[in-house]
Scaffold this active site. Structure first.
Site, mmCIF file in Angstrom:
data_model
loop_
_atom_site.group_PDB
_atom_site.id
_atom_site.type_symbol
_atom_site.label_atom_id
_atom_site.label_comp_id
_atom_site.label_asym_id
_atom_site.label_seq_id
_atom_site.Cartn_x
_atom_site.Cartn_y
_atom_site.Cartn_z
ATOM 1 N N LYS A 134 -40.850 6.599 11.737
ATOM 2 C CA LYS A 134 -40.798 8.099 12.231
ATOM 3 C C LYS A 134 -41.536 8.950 11.058
ATOM 4 O O LYS A 134 -41.223 8.732 9.975
ATOM 5 C CB LYS A 134 -39.462 8.696 12.696
ATOM 6 C CG LYS A 134 -39.388 10.180 13.321
ATOM 7 C CD LYS A 134 -38.183 10.687 13.320
ATOM 8 C CE LYS A 134 -37.808 11.905 14.054
ATOM 9 N NZ LYS A 134 -36.342 12.308 14.243
ATOM 10 N N SER A 183 -35.978 14.049 18.895
ATOM 11 C CA SER A 183 -37.148 14.100 18.532
ATOM 12 C C SER A 183 -37.787 12.826 18.130
ATOM 13 O O SER A 183 -39.006 12.954 17.805
ATOM 14 C CB SER A 183 -36.816 14.910 17.223
ATOM 15 O OG SER A 183 -36.000 14.317 16.137
ATOM 16 N N SER A 208 -31.225 12.683 18.241
ATOM 17 C CA SER A 208 -32.602 12.304 18.103
ATOM 18 C C SER A 208 -32.828 10.944 17.831
ATOM 19 O O SER A 208 -34.032 10.457 18.225
ATOM 20 C CB SER A 208 -33.270 13.023 17.070
ATOM 21 O OG SER A 208 -33.723 14.259 17.366
HETATM 22 N N1 GLN Z 1 -32.480 17.840 20.347
HETATM 23 C C1 GLN Z 1 -31.746 18.302 19.351
HETATM 24 C C2 GLN Z 1 -32.194 19.508 18.562
HETATM 25 O O1 GLN Z 1 -33.078 19.752 19.243
HETATM 26 C C3 GLN Z 1 -31.447 17.092 18.250
HETATM 27 C C4 GLN Z 1 -32.567 16.896 17.395
HETATM 28 C C5 GLN Z 1 -32.317 15.952 16.472
HETATM 29 O O2 GLN Z 1 -31.342 14.960 16.501
HETATM 30 N N2 GLN Z 1 -33.042 15.668 15.348
HETATM 31 O O3 GLN Z 1 -31.863 19.921 17.533
#
Ligand code: GLN
Length: 490
Positions: free
Chosen positions: A81, A156, A180
Site C-alpha cells: 500500500k 482504504s 481498511s
Molecule cells: N473507512 C474508514 C474511514 O474512512 C476506515 C479507514 C481506515 O481504516 N483507514 O476512516
C-alpha cells in the site's frame, strides 16, 4: 519452469524458490506480465518498480544457487500500500500533496519484508491518506473490484486487496484504522488481518490517526497472512507504541484446530439493515465453526451503537493534527506562486488535498477546539474506553468473537460518493476493534448469488492473534471459498 501464479499461495511460492523448483525471477516476470495485461482494468498499482523487482529477484536466485538461506519469504513478489514509505521510491499515500515525494528512509514493516527475502513489485492504490471505504478517494484513479469491475474493492487498502484477489502479486501490506484491511479483504474475497495495536511498527507508515493506525498483511490464504505477519510483527524501538514482544507462531496456530474453543457471537453485530445474503453466509459459517468443535455463545458488546460516532470524532482529530505537517515546505506539492507564508500554506493545502481529507481536517479541528474539546473529543475518548471494556468483558467469557465484516457486499462505483454519512455507516462492524486495539481478521465465507464475496470477521483479545488464526485456519480447512478465483478481465 515458469509457475502459474494465478491463485498460487505465497507460502507455496516461497517453498518453490527455496527448493529450486522455480526462480524468483520467473515469479516476478509472471506477475509483471499479469500487471501489464490486467491492471489497466483494475487499477491496483500506482507504481510498478519492474527493474527493482528484477534486481531483487536475481539476487535471491543467486543466493539459492549458492546454497545460501534466503529467508522465510525468499523470492516472493509482494505489493505495498502506498502509505509505507519506501527509500528512493515515490510514496504518495494516494494524495496529490505527496506527488513526487521520494522518501529518504524505509518503513520498518517493509524493511522486515525485504530482510525476509520478499521482492517488492510496486506501490498500491489507496484512498487518500487512508480515508475512505471504497478507494474512490484516491487522488489518482479508482480501483475496480476483480469480481465485478463495476464495483468498488472496498477501502482504504483497495489496491492491496484487489491485487491479491486478481493475482497481481503474492501478498501485500495495508493499514487498518477503522476497517481498511478487513473491509477490502471481505469485499475482494481474500484474507486480511489487523493485528493488536502496536504489534506491527508504525515507523515509516504515513500517519492518519496515530492511536488507531494498524499496519497488517493481506494474503490469499490464512497461512499466507500468518506467514507475512510473522515477518513484520515484533518490537521496534523506532515506534514508541510498539509492543516489546516478539511475533507469535501464527502459521502453526492456523493449523491447531478449534476443538473446545469458546466463540462469542455479538448480538449487536447482526442488526436490521444487514444484507440478507451476508447474514445467511455468516450464520452458515458460525454453524461450520460449531461442527469444527467450537462452542458458540451469545455475547453483548453494549456500546457498539456509539462506535461509529466515536471513531469519526477520534480519527478526524488525529487527521487534523497529522495532516498539519503538509505545508508546502517540507514534502511534496508546493503551490506555484504565493506572496506570504499564510498564502503558501493555504494555496498548497487547498490544491494538494482532496475533498475527504479537507472534510476531516475541518471536522477534526472543530472537535479539538478550545471550548468544544470536552463536549466532543474528551467525550469520545471516554466512550472509547467503554467500547474497549465491552471487549474485555466479552473475552473474560470467550476465546474469540465471530461476526460479519461489512453489512453489504461490494457496492457499485459511485453509489455512495455523494453521501459521506452513508459511506461512514458501512463501517459499523469494523471500527470498534481498532478503538479497542484488539486483533481482527477477515476471510471469505461465501458468495452472493451474483458472485460477490462475503467476509467473516474473527476478533481476538489483545495479543491474541493466535486465537484468531486458530479460528480462521480451522474455518478455511473445512471450506473451499478461498480457492475460488475471479476471472481475469478481458
Ligand atoms: N473507512 C474508514 C474511514 O474512512 C476506515 C479507514 C481506515 O481504516 N483507514 O476512516
Amino acid at each position: 519452469m515458469t509457475p502459474e501464479v494465478r491463485g498460487l499461495p505465497l507460502v507455496a511460492q516461497a517453498e518453490g524458490v527455496a527448493r529450486g523448483t522455480w526462480k524468483s525471477r520467473d515469479l516476478v516476470e509472471a506477475y509483471l506480465d499479469r500487471i501489464a495485461r490486467l491492471d489497466k482494468r483494475i487499477g491496483a498499482f500506482l507504481l510498478v518498480d519492474a527493474e527493482g523487482a528484477r534486481r531483487a529477484a536475481d539476487s535471491i536466485d543467486r543466493k539459492v544457487a549458492a546454497g545460501e538461506a534466503v529467508g522465510p519469504l525468499g523470492g516472493v513478489p509482494v505489493g505495498l500500500k502506498d502509505i509505507f514509505v519506501t527509500r528512493g521510491i515515490e510514496t504518495t499515500a494516494g494524495s496529490k500533496i505527496l506527488k513526487g515525494f521520494i522518501p529518504p528512509y524505509e518503513s520498518t514493516a517493509t524493511a522486515r519484508l525485504a530482510a525476509a527475502g520478499a521482492v517488492r513489485l510496486g506501490k498500491l492504490n489507496m484512498d487518500e491518506f487512508a480515508m475512505g471505504s471504497s478507494n474512490e478517494n484516491s487522488a489518482f484513479f479508482p480501483v475496480h473490484n476483480p469480481w465485478d469491475l463495476g464495483r468498488v474493492p472496498g477501502g482504504s487498502s483497495g489496491g492491496a486487496a484487489a491485487a491479491v484477489a486478481a493475482s497481481l502479486c503474492a501478498g501485500t501490506l495495508g493499514t487498518d484504522t477503522g476497517g481498511s484491511i478487513r473491509q477490502p479483504a471481505a469485499l475482494c474475497g481474500v484474507v486480511g488481518i489487523k493485528p493488536t495495536y502496536g504489534r506491527v511498527s508504525r515507523y515509516g507508515v504515513i500517519a492518519f490517526a496515530s492511536s488507531l493506525d494498524h499496519p497488517g498483511p493481506f494474503g490469499r490464504t490464512v497461512e499466507d497472512a500468518a506467514a507475512l505477519l510473522e515477518v513484520v510483527a515484533g518490537h521496534d524501538p523506532m515506534d514508541s507504541t510498539s509492543i516489546p514482544q516478539p511475533a507469535g507462531r501464527y502459521r502453526a496456530a492456523s493449523k491447531t484446530g478449534i476443538a473446545g474453543m469458546r466463540l462469542g457471537v455479538p448480538k449487536e453485530y447482526f442488526q436490521a439493515g444487514m444484507d440478507p445474503e451476508v447474514e445467511a453466509a455468516v450464520r452458515a459459517a458460525l454453524d461450520e465453526l460449531g461442527r469444527a468443535g467450537a462452542t458458540l455463545l451469545p455475547v453483548s458488546l453494549p456500546h457498539t451503537e456509539y462506535a461509529i460516532a466515536t471513531y469519526y470524532l477520534i480519527c478526524t482529530a488525529g487527521a487534523s493534527s497529522n495532516l498539519a505537517r503538509y505545508d508546502g515546505v517540507r514534502y511534496g506539492h508546493r503551490t506555484a506562486e504565493a506572496h506570504s507564508l499564510e498564502e503558501l500554506y493555504g494555496k498548497t493545502r487547498g490544491e494538494g488535498f482532496g475533498a475527504e481529507p479537507k472534510r476531516r481536517i475541518v471536522l477534526g479541528t472543530y472537535v479539538l477546539r478550545a471550548g468544544y474539546y470536552e463536549a466532543y473529543y474528551g467525550k469520545a475518548l471516554r466512550v472509547r474506553r467503554l467500547i474497549a471494556n465491552d471487549f474485555a468483558a466479552a473475552f473474560a467469557e470467550v476465546d474469540a468473537l465471530v461476526a460479519p465484516v461489512s453489512p453489504t457486499p461490494a457496492f457499485k462505483l459511485g453509489e455512495r460518493l455523494s453521501d459521506p454519512l452513508q459511506m461512514y455507516l458501512g463501517d459499523i462492524y469494523t471500527v470498534a476493534p481498532p478503538l479497542a486495539g484488539v486483533p481482527a481478521l477477515s476471510q471469505c465465507c461465501g458468495f452472493t448469488k451474483s458472485g460477490l464475496p462475503i467476509g467473516l470477521q474473527t476478533i481476538g483479545p489483545a495479543l491474541g492473534e493466535e486465537a484468531v488464526f486458530r479460528v480462521a485456519g480451522a474455518y478455511e480447512a473445512r471450506t473451499d471459498w478461498h480457492r475460488r478465483l475471479p476471472e481475469d478481465p478481458a
